[in-house]
Design an enzyme around this catalytic site. Sequence first.
Site, PDB file in Angstrom:
ATOM      1  N   GLU A 176      50.419  44.474  30.214  1.00 27.90           N
ATOM      2  CA  GLU A 176      49.145  44.381  30.943  1.00 27.90           C
ATOM      3  C   GLU A 176      49.397  44.747  32.407  1.00 27.90           C
ATOM      4  O   GLU A 176      50.454  45.254  32.758  1.00 27.90           O
ATOM      5  CB  GLU A 176      48.558  42.966  30.832  1.00 27.90           C
ATOM      6  CG  GLU A 176      49.495  41.875  31.340  1.00 27.90           C
ATOM      7  CD  GLU A 176      49.015  40.453  31.051  1.00 27.90           C
ATOM      8  OE1 GLU A 176      48.067  40.258  30.274  1.00 27.90           O
ATOM      9  OE2 GLU A 176      49.626  39.527  31.603  1.00 27.90           O
ATOM     10  N   ASP A 195      47.580  38.006  40.724  1.00 28.85           N
ATOM     11  CA  ASP A 195      47.099  39.359  40.407  1.00 28.85           C
ATOM     12  C   ASP A 195      46.619  40.132  41.653  1.00 28.85           C
ATOM     13  O   ASP A 195      45.492  40.650  41.675  1.00 28.85           O
ATOM     14  CB  ASP A 195      45.923  39.272  39.409  1.00 28.85           C
ATOM     15  CG  ASP A 195      46.227  38.390  38.214  1.00 28.85           C
ATOM     16  OD1 ASP A 195      47.354  38.455  37.691  1.00 28.85           O
ATOM     17  OD2 ASP A 195      45.329  37.641  37.785  1.00 28.85           O
TER      18      ASP A 195
HETATM   19  O1  FUB Z   1      45.390  36.150  35.752  1.00 32.58           O
HETATM   20  C1  FUB Z   1      44.913  36.224  34.443  1.00 32.58           C
HETATM   21  C2  FUB Z   1      45.748  37.193  33.665  1.00 32.58           C
HETATM   22  O2  FUB Z   1      47.131  36.836  33.726  1.00 32.58           O
HETATM   23  C3  FUB Z   1      45.709  38.602  34.202  1.00 32.58           C
HETATM   24  O3  FUB Z   1      44.542  39.283  33.865  1.00 32.58           O
HETATM   25  C4  FUB Z   1      46.962  39.131  33.617  1.00 32.58           C
HETATM   26  O4  FUB Z   1      47.370  40.363  34.141  1.00 32.58           O
HETATM   27  C5  FUB Z   1      47.919  37.999  33.911  1.00 32.58           C
HETATM   28  O5  FUB Z   1      48.384  38.022  35.235  1.00 32.58           O
END
Ligand code: FUB
Length: 311
Positions: free
Chosen positions: A200, A32
């Site tokens: 997301e 991320d």
């Molecule tokens: O890294 C944890 C979660 O997985 C993130 O918040 C999402 O975007 C995905 O990458």
Amino acid sequence: MKRTTCLLFAAIAFSAICHAQNPFVTDIYTADPSAHVWADGRLYVYPSHDVAPPRGCDLMDKYHVYSTDDMVHWKDHGVILQASDVPWGRKEGGFMWAPDCACKNGVYYFYFPHPSGTDWNKTWKIGVATSTKPASDFTVKGYIQGLEPMIDPCVFVDNDGQAYLYYGGGGICKGGKLKNDMMTIDGAMQPMVGLEDFHEATWVHKRKGLYYLSYSDNHDSAGKHNRMRYATSTSPLGPWTYRGIFMDPTDSYTNHGSIVEYKGQWYSFYHTSALSHFDWLRSICVDKLYYNADGTIRKVIPTKTGPGPVK
Ligand code: FUB
């Protein structure tokens, strides 16, 4: 000097510097990546930290910060924040998911999603820690009040100094204005209209007066992995015009990243599972990103060699 001491010094020196390759952090698992260029002229990356052996994303903790001035040599600034530093955090720890950082009037604001309760999925908060330095001395100030339980904060500061918070997951993406304290929403968070198949990983950047909102999609049935899509708008809060996919699936189930310009070149940060070959032990990567003349983004081609030194 004893041989063991020599080896220890060598190990410390190696862990502090990462080199030009993808993934560019190889001593721990990172995911991320949120990249920013700050006033000191360096590019800083704020990723999350996957912890081995993984239990999904439950054990993620201890955010590191990395910086470079040439896109080849990376400095690991060490741990800036961990779950045990969060006074209102869940007592079991973990769940320090995808963060972001913003700078306003010489103060760095580190935004991190973290649950406040054992029932983690219903108790997400967007925590805020501040420092006068980009990669150390962060203190947790609290969390943004009045938000739904959401993940993946992204804070975009426009040229006029107005800051915007975006967040979202599970098909919902919202944005809103931040007040000058960078911790209070001015009005209400509103749905980002016009995105197609949002999952997301919201990231907002601006180029030539046009706002770009990038995100990961729901391409995940039958062993497929998420792709990165984007939309554009003439306003930071939309409505958005969907533009397409700019990164195909990698070898990792999720993708999440950022787009930033550094020394005249645009870059796409993202993560893969190239080091672990396991979905929840991810590693951050970077490659060059190019625009077409009409402002659309060309497909980013992930490489093993990385972008090479800045010209
Ligand atoms: O890294 C944890 C979660 O997985 C993130 O918040 C999402 O975007 C995905 O990458």
